[in-house]
Every structure is written in structure tokens, then in C-alpha cells.
Design a protein around this motif. Sequence first.
Motif, PDB file in Angstrom:
ATOM      1  N   PRO A 142      86.354  71.294  -6.801  1.00 38.47           N
ATOM      2  CA  PRO A 142      85.669  72.550  -6.471  1.00 38.47           C
ATOM      3  C   PRO A 142      85.741  72.873  -4.976  1.00 38.47           C
ATOM      4  CG  PRO A 142      84.088  70.783  -6.702  1.00 38.47           C
ATOM      5  CD  PRO A 142      85.426  70.182  -7.033  1.00 38.47           C
ATOM      6  N   ASP A 143      85.705  74.166  -4.644  1.00 38.09           N
ATOM      7  CA  ASP A 143      85.591  74.555  -3.222  1.00 38.09           C
ATOM      8  C   ASP A 143      84.218  74.146  -2.698  1.00 38.09           C
ATOM      9  OD1 ASP A 143      88.001  75.831  -3.586  1.00 38.09           O
ATOM     10  OD2 ASP A 143      87.081  77.799  -3.964  1.00 38.09           O
ATOM     11  N   LEU A 144      83.222  74.331  -3.526  1.00 36.72           N
ATOM     12  CA  LEU A 144      81.848  74.035  -3.101  1.00 36.72           C
ATOM     13  C   LEU A 144      81.216  73.040  -4.085  1.00 36.72           C
ATOM     14  CD1 LEU A 144      79.884  75.055  -0.870  1.00 36.72           C
ATOM     15  CD2 LEU A 144      78.866  76.541  -2.597  1.00 36.72           C
ATOM     16  N   TRP A 145      80.913  71.866  -3.558  1.00 36.00           N
ATOM     17  CA  TRP A 145      80.296  70.826  -4.394  1.00 36.00           C
ATOM     18  C   TRP A 145      78.808  70.832  -4.070  1.00 36.00           C
ATOM     19  CZ3 TRP A 145      83.192  65.654  -5.453  1.00 36.00           C
ATOM     20  CH2 TRP A 145      82.484  64.919  -6.422  1.00 36.00           C
ATOM     21  N   ILE A 146      78.047  71.342  -4.998  1.00 36.19           N
ATOM     22  CA  ILE A 146      76.623  71.565  -4.725  1.00 36.19           C
ATOM     23  C   ILE A 146      75.809  70.376  -5.240  1.00 36.19           C
ATOM     24  CG2 ILE A 146      74.658  73.090  -5.203  1.00 36.19           C
ATOM     25  CD1 ILE A 146      76.818  75.302  -5.796  1.00 36.19           C
ATOM     26  N   LYS A 147      75.110  69.715  -4.328  1.00 38.03           N
ATOM     27  CA  LYS A 147      74.273  68.578  -4.757  1.00 38.03           C
ATOM     28  C   LYS A 147      72.810  69.016  -4.747  1.00 38.03           C
ATOM     29  CE  LYS A 147      77.682  65.451  -4.393  1.00 38.03           C
ATOM     30  NZ  LYS A 147      78.078  64.652  -3.289  1.00 38.03           N
ATOM     31  N   VAL A 148      72.131  68.688  -5.808  1.00 37.51           N
ATOM     32  CA  VAL A 148      70.707  69.014  -5.892  1.00 37.51           C
ATOM     33  C   VAL A 148      69.964  67.709  -6.182  1.00 37.51           C
ATOM     34  CG1 VAL A 148      68.958  70.374  -7.121  1.00 37.51           C
ATOM     35  CG2 VAL A 148      71.261  71.303  -6.808  1.00 37.51           C
ATOM     36  N   THR A 155      62.802  69.042  -3.104  1.00 38.56           N
ATOM     37  CA  THR A 155      64.176  69.000  -3.616  1.00 38.56           C
ATOM     38  C   THR A 155      65.119  69.354  -2.479  1.00 38.56           C
ATOM     39  OG1 THR A 155      63.569  69.462  -5.882  1.00 38.56           O
ATOM     40  CG2 THR A 155      65.769  70.149  -5.208  1.00 38.56           C
ATOM     41  N   TYR A 156      66.231  68.620  -2.408  1.00 40.67           N
ATOM     42  CA  TYR A 156      67.210  68.868  -1.362  1.00 40.67           C
ATOM     43  C   TYR A 156      68.451  69.485  -1.981  1.00 40.67           C
ATOM     44  CZ  TYR A 156      64.171  65.440   0.807  1.00 40.67           C
ATOM     45  OH  TYR A 156      63.076  64.786   1.267  1.00 40.67           O
ATOM     46  N   ILE A 157      68.950  70.525  -1.338  1.00 45.91           N
ATOM     47  CA  ILE A 157      70.193  71.157  -1.791  1.00 45.91           C
ATOM     48  C   ILE A 157      71.183  71.074  -0.631  1.00 45.91           C
ATOM     49  CG2 ILE A 157      71.262  73.301  -2.569  1.00 45.91           C
ATOM     50  CD1 ILE A 157      68.448  74.238  -3.436  1.00 45.91           C
ATOM     51  N   TYR A 158      72.368  70.518  -0.894  1.00 46.90           N
ATOM     52  CA  TYR A 158      73.344  70.440   0.198  1.00 46.90           C
ATOM     53  C   TYR A 158      74.769  70.460  -0.326  1.00 46.90           C
ATOM     54  CZ  TYR A 158      73.032  65.458  -1.027  1.00 46.90           C
ATOM     55  OH  TYR A 158      73.008  64.273  -1.693  1.00 46.90           O
ATOM     56  N   PHE A 159      75.680  70.812   0.603  1.00 48.98           N
ATOM     57  CA  PHE A 159      77.095  70.921   0.240  1.00 48.98           C
ATOM     58  C   PHE A 159      77.960  70.021   1.115  1.00 48.98           C
ATOM     59  CE2 PHE A 159      75.215  75.295   0.659  1.00 48.98           C
ATOM     60  CZ  PHE A 159      74.782  75.387  -0.653  1.00 48.98           C
ATOM     61  N   ASN A 160      77.347  69.336   2.047  1.00 51.28           N
ATOM     62  CA  ASN A 160      78.138  68.592   3.038  1.00 51.28           C
ATOM     63  C   ASN A 160      77.848  67.103   2.932  1.00 51.28           C
ATOM     64  OD1 ASN A 160      75.607  68.133   4.315  1.00 51.28           O
ATOM     65  ND2 ASN A 160      75.774  70.169   5.213  1.00 51.28           N
ATOM     66  N   ASN A 161      78.650  66.323   3.638  1.00 51.89           N
ATOM     67  CA  ASN A 161      78.593  64.881   3.513  1.00 51.89           C
ATOM     68  C   ASN A 161      79.139  64.293   4.812  1.00 51.89           C
ATOM     69  OD1 ASN A 161      78.443  62.416   2.344  1.00 51.89           O
ATOM     70  ND2 ASN A 161      80.152  62.705   0.938  1.00 51.89           N
ATOM     71  N   TYR A 162      78.283  63.779   5.657  1.00 50.21           N
ATOM     72  CA  TYR A 162      78.763  63.242   6.939  1.00 50.21           C
ATOM     73  C   TYR A 162      78.675  61.721   6.951  1.00 50.21           C
ATOM     74  CZ  TYR A 162      78.050  68.067   8.375  1.00 50.21           C
ATOM     75  OH  TYR A 162      78.090  69.425   8.450  1.00 50.21           O
ATOM     76  N   ASP A 163      79.707  61.093   7.501  1.00 49.65           N
ATOM     77  CA  ASP A 163      79.654  59.629   7.650  1.00 49.65           C
ATOM     78  C   ASP A 163      78.779  59.276   8.835  1.00 49.65           C
ATOM     79  OD1 ASP A 163      81.291  58.971   5.553  1.00 49.65           O
ATOM     80  OD2 ASP A 163      83.114  59.212   6.745  1.00 49.65           O
ATOM     81  N   GLY A 164      77.876  58.327   8.653  1.00 50.48           N
ATOM     82  CA  GLY A 164      77.078  57.827   9.765  1.00 50.48           C
ATOM     83  C   GLY A 164      77.822  56.686  10.453  1.00 50.48           C
ATOM     84  N   ALA A 165      77.159  56.063  11.437  1.00 48.44           N
ATOM     85  CA  ALA A 165      77.800  54.991  12.206  1.00 48.44           C
ATOM     86  C   ALA A 165      77.881  53.695  11.398  1.00 48.44           C
ATOM     87  CB  ALA A 165      77.041  54.763  13.504  1.00 48.44           C
ATOM     88  N   GLY A 166      77.151  53.584  10.310  1.00 41.56           N
ATOM     89  CA  GLY A 166      77.188  52.371   9.486  1.00 41.56           C
ATOM     90  C   GLY A 166      76.434  51.215  10.134  1.00 41.56           C
ATOM     91  N   GLY A 167      76.657  50.018   9.641  1.00 42.79           N
ATOM     92  CA  GLY A 167      76.048  48.823  10.229  1.00 42.79           C
ATOM     93  C   GLY A 167      74.551  48.721   9.990  1.00 42.79           C
ATOM     94  N   TYR A 168      73.899  47.904  10.813  1.00 47.07           N
ATOM     95  CA  TYR A 168      72.448  47.706  10.753  1.00 47.07           C
ATOM     96  C   TYR A 168      71.797  48.293  12.009  1.00 47.07           C
ATOM     97  CZ  TYR A 168      73.414  44.031   7.294  1.00 47.07           C
ATOM     98  OH  TYR A 168      73.822  43.335   6.204  1.00 47.07           O
ATOM     99  N   PRO A 169      70.543  48.725  11.918  1.00 47.14           N
ATOM    100  CA  PRO A 169      69.880  49.264  13.115  1.00 47.14           C
ATOM    101  C   PRO A 169      69.807  48.222  14.243  1.00 47.14           C
ATOM    102  CG  PRO A 169      68.591  49.698  11.134  1.00 47.14           C
ATOM    103  CD  PRO A 169      69.682  48.767  10.722  1.00 47.14           C
ATOM    104  N   VAL A 170      70.096  48.678  15.462  1.00 50.81           N
ATOM    105  CA  VAL A 170      69.989  47.771  16.613  1.00 50.81           C
ATOM    106  C   VAL A 170      68.540  47.308  16.715  1.00 50.81           C
ATOM    107  CG1 VAL A 170      70.177  47.561  19.125  1.00 50.81           C
ATOM    108  CG2 VAL A 170      71.872  48.899  17.857  1.00 50.81           C
TER     109      VAL A 170
END
Length: 395
Positions: A142-148, A155-170
Motif C-alpha cells: 500500500p501507499d499508506l499503511w495505516i496503523k491503529v 488510540t494511536y493512529i500513525y503511518f510512519n515508522n522510525y528506527d530508534g538508536a536501539g541498545g539499552y538506556p545509558v
Amino acid sequence: MDRVILIKYGELSTKKANRNFFINTLYNNIKEKLNVFAIKIYKDRARMTIQFRDEDLDKIKKIVDRIFGIHKYHIAYVVNSNVDEIKKKLLEVVKLEKFITFKIETKRSDKSFPIHSQDFNKVLGGLLLKNVNNVSVDVHNPDLWIKVEIREKETYIYFNNYDGAGGYPVGTQSKGMLMLSGGIDSPVAGYLAMKRGVVIEAVYFEAIPHTSLEAREKVISLCKKLVTYTNFINLHIVNFTPIQEEIYKKCPEDYCITIMRRMMYRIMEKIANKYKGNIIINGESIGQVASQTLTSMKVINSVTNVPVIRPLACLDKLEIIDLARKIDTYETSILPYEDCCTVFVPKHPAINPKLEKAIDAESKFNYEELIELTIENLNTIKIDSSESKKFEDLL
Ligand code: ATP
Ligand code: MG
């Protein structure tokens, strides 16, 4: 607008017993890093959300991208978990997007919500087909992947997905002392250690006048790059000149590097004890130079029982360079100032040094006294990332 940054913890979720500690550490780190912004943070065992002002989003995102312990995050619209409100919000926000095909994926973690996920997908899909012109469903690409995501209250509605830094909190691990030279490797080693949750203090050995103040400035610049991944870093500067001069006067040339490194480790142990560091971290990589053959490592490492963690031990130089570029230390590291290791490099350093020979060479001078002096004369600088203005300069 009514949006939040919706944070997924990732690897944290596998640490059952320590879960609260991990979440609280992450919470405190985020709070500290974003303390100049008007934000609100909420946490529970599965998610964390940050409410922000629209105009701050770009700046906040840049900072969040460098906070360890965040696996993935989304910029999500928030609405009450009520069927009509969700429908209304969805229609309102998809109109801000350009798309022809879409897919809806509902996740219902609040099982008291009256409609099952699959059924709700159909309800919302039908709503869009009816109310948005010329759109159709494509479940594969799909052009737009809608997550609910339906949770108890919100309720959260979003279309994006960002990678975080990963790992464990300092801060989920205790402290390690990073040997930070001006080179390419050691900042990367520091980054990787922090990524596992280790709090770092940095130690730089300088040999003025054989090394320059510019070389010191370079290390401070590298520390400023590293501090963007944590709250602050104490940088200890060791005056290594008297020891280095003695070594080059008294020891066989081919053992100078071996002995210099043994002295560095002895000093590191004392600094670690003084500042309560549990480990030494450095940028050594197997076979990279004469002092990093396995035989050399054994002879050098034998002066201390403090664990020496070498995050880069098994990486190729090119892999290390890729990481240095990624964390933005590479350009600083390749500036041309001499380091105390490079100033005194002998023509033929011992590749397979013998422990007895190293001990014999060291017996020619009173290094214990000189080491004590370096500890007494440590010069410590605190590199801070707390003020946003400063922080923006660092990014
Ligand atoms: P880098 O390895 O960071 O590129 P380098 O190549 O000059 O720097 P090496 O000779 O490979 O350093 O030394 C191996 C490791 O020893 C470094 O990664 C660093 O952790 C530590 N080290 C070397 N020189 C210094 C120094 N002057 N001060 C602090 N640590 C040092
Ligand atoms: Mg190196």
C-alpha cells in the motif's frame, strides 16, 4: 496538533526482572535530554509517549534519534478510544496524506473495546472507500499503511515508522573508563559501550610538547560528539610526558610501545578505582597494529585485573569507519594532529613481545612514582549536553 511520539522499547521487553529499572532509566534520560522543551512524558510497561509542541518536533526528533533504549518510534495522532472519535480522526488525518492505495492494521490491546481488530479494519476501510475519492485497498504494497493501536484510554493512529538508536538506556549499566585518543577507533568504541547502557568517562593521554594543544582540542571535539548520546561525559586528561620520555630514554626501542601501553593500563586502573569505573574500554582491534596482536594484548593486559572491553576487537577497519561516519566522528578523527602514540612510534615495534623482557625493561626506572604524579595532576573537564542551544551546536 494532538500528536505524540510513540516509543517502543524493543530489547527492553526481554528483560523481565529489570523492566521497571530500564523503563525508568529511559524515562529519566528522555526527560533530561528534552528538558528545555515544553513536553509531557507518559510511560507504562509497553509504551512511552511524549507530547510536544508542533514547532519543536524536528529538534526533538534529532535528539530522540540518539537516545539508546528506543527501538522504534512513531509520530502518532491521539484520540480517545471511542469508535466514533476514531473514525472522525482517521478521516481528518488521512486527508493530509497523498495516497491511492491503503491498508489498515488495527491492534486492540484493550480487549474491552467493542469491535474486534479484523472487524474494525473493515469498518475503517469501508469508511475511507466511501469518503475519500479514488482510493482502493492493497494489503501487499500500500501507499499508506495505516496503523491503529487501541489502548485502554487512548488510540494511536500513525503511518510512519522510525528506527530508534536501539541498545539499552545509558545508566542501566555502571561506569566504564574509555581510553579516548584522537583516532577513528576509540570514539566508536565509546559509542558502542554507551549503546549497551554503560556510563562512560573518557581518559586522554597527552604528551605536551610532543603533542599539540590542537590534538587535545580534537579529543574535546570528539567528546562533544559522543555526549550527544548521553547527558554528560567527564574527560580526564593525563600528562603522559614524563613517563613517555623515561620510556624512550631507558627501554629498548622495539619494546617502547609495549611498555607505553602497559603504563597506560596501569594509569587507567588507578583512574578507574578513583572514579569508580568497573571496566576499561578502548578501540583496540585484533591485529590492527603491533600492540594489538594477541601476544601483545596478553603482555600488555597482564598489568591489570580490571576487565578491558574492546568493542571493536573483531571488526575490520572499514566497518569501523562506516560506524564512525554514522555517528559523525569520522571527519574530526581524520584531522591531522599527532597523538602521543604516533609521535614516538619505533621503526620495528615488537609484534610478539615477551613478558619477562617487558618487566626487565620497566625495572630500569621508577614508574610507580611517575604514575602517582599523573593521577595527582589529572585535569578533568566536564562535557555537558544539557543546554539545548549547546546541544544544537553539537549535532
Ligand atoms: P584509534 O584507535 O582511536 O583510531 P589510534 O589508532 O591512534 O586511535 P591505537 O594505537 O590503535 O590508537 O590505540 C588503540 C587504542 O588505545 C585506541 O583506540 C584508544 O582506545 C587507546 N589509545 C591510544 N592512544 C591513546 C591516547 N593518547 N589517549 C587515550 N587512549 C589512547
Ligand atoms: Mg587504532
